[in-house]
Design an enzyme around this catalytic site. Sequence first.
Site, PDB file in Angstrom:
ATOM      1  N   CYS A   2     104.048  -1.281 -31.387  1.00  0.00           N
ATOM      2  CA  CYS A   2     102.609  -1.466 -31.263  1.00  0.00           C
ATOM      3  C   CYS A   2     102.373  -2.093 -29.900  1.00  0.00           C
ATOM      4  CB  CYS A   2     102.091  -2.424 -32.326  1.00  0.00           C
ATOM      5  SG  CYS A   2     102.508  -1.932 -34.007  1.00  0.00           S
ATOM      6  N   ARG A  27     102.549   3.231 -26.926  1.00  0.00           N
ATOM      7  CA  ARG A  27     103.387   2.511 -27.879  1.00  0.00           C
ATOM      8  C   ARG A  27     102.941   2.715 -29.327  1.00  0.00           C
ATOM      9  NH1 ARG A  27     106.697  -1.397 -25.886  1.00  0.00           N
ATOM     10  NH2 ARG A  27     106.671  -2.422 -27.900  1.00  0.00           N
ATOM     11  N   TRP A  74     101.160   1.142 -34.435  1.00  0.00           N
ATOM     12  CA  TRP A  74     102.020   2.232 -34.923  1.00  0.00           C
ATOM     13  C   TRP A  74     102.566   1.704 -36.241  1.00  0.00           C
ATOM     14  CZ3 TRP A  74     103.261   7.141 -33.815  1.00  0.00           C
ATOM     15  CH2 TRP A  74     104.428   7.667 -34.368  1.00  0.00           C
ATOM     16  N   ASN A 100     103.181  -7.781 -33.078  1.00  0.00           N
ATOM     17  CA  ASN A 100     104.174  -6.698 -33.029  1.00  0.00           C
ATOM     18  C   ASN A 100     105.437  -7.209 -33.684  1.00  0.00           C
ATOM     19  OD1 ASN A 100     102.422  -5.280 -31.448  1.00  0.00           O
ATOM     20  ND2 ASN A 100     103.643  -5.394 -29.579  1.00  0.00           N
ATOM     21  N   GLY A 101     106.140  -6.330 -34.389  1.00  0.00           N
ATOM     22  CA  GLY A 101     107.411  -6.736 -35.007  1.00  0.00           C
ATOM     23  C   GLY A 101     107.315  -6.714 -36.515  1.00  0.00           C
ATOM     24  N   GLU A 476     121.417  22.714 -31.413  1.00  0.00           N
ATOM     25  CA  GLU A 476     120.380  21.773 -30.964  1.00  0.00           C
ATOM     26  C   GLU A 476     120.552  21.450 -29.475  1.00  0.00           C
ATOM     27  OE1 GLU A 476     117.637  20.692 -31.449  1.00  0.00           O
ATOM     28  OE2 GLU A 476     117.442  18.687 -30.645  1.00  0.00           O
ATOM     29  N   LYS A 480     117.889  22.151 -26.370  1.00  0.00           N
ATOM     30  CA  LYS A 480     117.474  21.170 -25.353  1.00  0.00           C
ATOM     31  C   LYS A 480     117.553  21.819 -23.974  1.00  0.00           C
ATOM     32  CE  LYS A 480     116.375  19.319 -27.968  1.00  0.00           C
ATOM     33  NZ  LYS A 480     115.269  18.809 -28.703  1.00  0.00           N
ATOM     34  N   GLU A 483     114.735  24.442 -23.472  1.00  0.00           N
ATOM     35  CA  GLU A 483     113.344  23.994 -23.373  1.00  0.00           C
ATOM     36  C   GLU A 483     113.083  23.072 -22.199  1.00  0.00           C
ATOM     37  OE1 GLU A 483     111.908  22.179 -26.968  1.00  0.00           O
ATOM     38  OE2 GLU A 483     113.688  20.959 -27.228  1.00  0.00           O
ATOM     39  N   HIS A 499     134.248  38.020 -32.861  1.00  0.00           N
ATOM     40  CA  HIS A 499     133.559  39.125 -33.544  1.00  0.00           C
ATOM     41  C   HIS A 499     132.536  39.789 -32.629  1.00  0.00           C
ATOM     42  CE1 HIS A 499     135.552  38.165 -37.280  1.00  0.00           C
ATOM     43  NE2 HIS A 499     135.320  36.883 -37.004  1.00  0.00           N
ATOM     44  N   LYS A 601     103.665  19.407 -27.874  1.00  0.00           N
ATOM     45  CA  LYS A 601     104.398  18.443 -28.693  1.00  0.00           C
ATOM     46  C   LYS A 601     104.318  18.784 -30.166  1.00  0.00           C
ATOM     47  CE  LYS A 601     106.832  14.822 -29.501  1.00  0.00           C
ATOM     48  NZ  LYS A 601     108.269  15.053 -29.290  1.00  0.00           N
TER      49      LYS A 601
END
Length: 606
Positions: A2, A27, A74, A100-101, A476, A480, A483, A499, A601
């Site tokens: 946050c 944040r 957040w 925060n926390g 994956e 990366k 993209e 094969h 996103k």
Amino acid sequence: MCGISGAVGLKNISNLLYEGIRNLEYRGYDSCGVALMNRKHLVVRKNVGGVEEFFRKENVLSVRSKIGVAHTRWATHGKVTPLNTHPFQSCDGHFALVHNGIIANFRPLKEQLLREGHAFVSETDTEVIPHLLEKFYQETHDVEAALVKVLHVLEGSYAFAFLSTHEPDQIFCARRESPLMLGIGDETKFVGSDFTAFIDQTKNAVIIDDGEYAIVSRDSYVVKNSVTLEEVEKPIVKIHWDSETSKKGGYPHYMLKEIYEQPHTVTAALDLETASVDELADLIAKGEDAYFVGVGTTYYVALFAKYIVSQLAGIFIPAISSDEFAALASVNRKSAVIAISQSGETYDTLSALKFARSRGARTGAIVNVMGSSIARLVDQVILQRSGPEICVISTKAALSQMVILIRVALRLGLKRKKLTRKEHDRALGHLQELPAIIQGILNERSGFIHRIAHKYSKTRHWLYLGRGIYYPIALESALKMKEVAYVHAEGMPGGFLKHGTLAMIDQDIYSIVFIPPRKDQELYQATLHSVEEIRARNGFVLGIHFDERGKNKELFSEELMLPPVSPLIAPILQLVIGQLFSYFTATSLKRTIDKPRSLAKSVTVG
Ligand code: AGP
């Protein structure tokens, strides 16, 4: 994650507060609030939504004030609702606080305060603090003394700032394990959870350390140690960053920042309550059949889950790309469908879940965004608490999802008696080692990966090979590369080569091979066999392995060594290398890292 912003000055500061908290929106951005002192009265406004929307809707800039604190949230404890939004006030309305926390002992504190007659309005851990301030003020009649008493009972992590009508010209703040700093302007002083909160106003900062608190007024400030109560001499630090660099924490791109946050996000994944991991494991165990769904990166996370659940719990759960789900899955009331999504808004995954629900299936999800459509739709949700992921390319969120899925697989293994309690606990022990090992790799291997990535950055085609659970890691890592660097990279199981693909291997074909630790004997040998097949045809191989240097010297064209670790966590470390290799290739090619062309996103269209 946050953000906190506070300001006290000669003139009206509400616009400064607005700029400060808007800078901190990276944040967290699910709700926002302010407390302003207006003629010795506290004005508190808060609501869900982003900073700009909140300030406009609540008409905050019309409130004139020379002192205030603001917060952008957040959510971690408690849903995204106006009542759970900061600031929180004491019952008597004399204190308003932003935090925060996580207050680890908030439950016993809250129970005690409730017994003493305090009334709570939110589900948050934070709300205990203003009530404690009120309680201790009644005992001491001194705000500073009340603050010190509060600091002595709080456990957990915090950076908080508050206003009190008892001292209407001062901001009080304190820190333990969550960043907090002061901005020292000539006519105005600032409080912030990072430099960004005030960087456009002053470049002079004082960093508050753990166990310290500060009292800030327009023309002075004092920092004290909360145990000795002695004043601490603090140097003024000159900030050389601009606000954009500051938001990125000094990293050139969010992608790198987020890769470097992984020791923390993995810790957050390991700290998630066992109960929620258990509930998801139960959902799977109770279904007659189960599916993992995700798309893009999260499809590869789903594939990873397929392997790890088979390995640790002996259950075969298919992984299906969300966009293919309706065409492929045959779900009914006895099925369980588990979705994986960073944003919680991806159209394809949302559609797969809606389809599953329309057939009566039970649904679960692992998501990063609280209050998102997927989080609200499913029967069972795990919020992964990785903090906002700003870069379009998913790194820290995906890696945390994998860690959470290992935890789910371990619980399933225990439930199905595939694992003994001892095996389960030993595996958990290995997981606990992950944050420090990832940190070590980031510290010690980044430079080398940078050099290798730069050296081979002109390569136009890569093969990414892995066997077993290293296959999703290869897929994956290849995604990366595609993209962020726009370089063709094809992920493939090592055994697949002979094969067909082997026909094209020659000195112009470049491969990256993800090699398991030697302890994973069969997989290790089989993977080395794939390497030999390529080398026999003069193909280039970058081998990422856990062996000592020179062990397979003649086998690789280039090698990247990782420290010896348990096979359980080895694939996660390989993924960190895959992320860094793509990132550094992309920087060499001067790509627009955080916003790759043609990508968004959160893909909310079908
Ligand atoms: C990740 O790097 C990609 N940009 C993309 O594949 C993403 O993982 C996918 O669109 C799913 O998104 P979600 O996790 O927000 O559902």
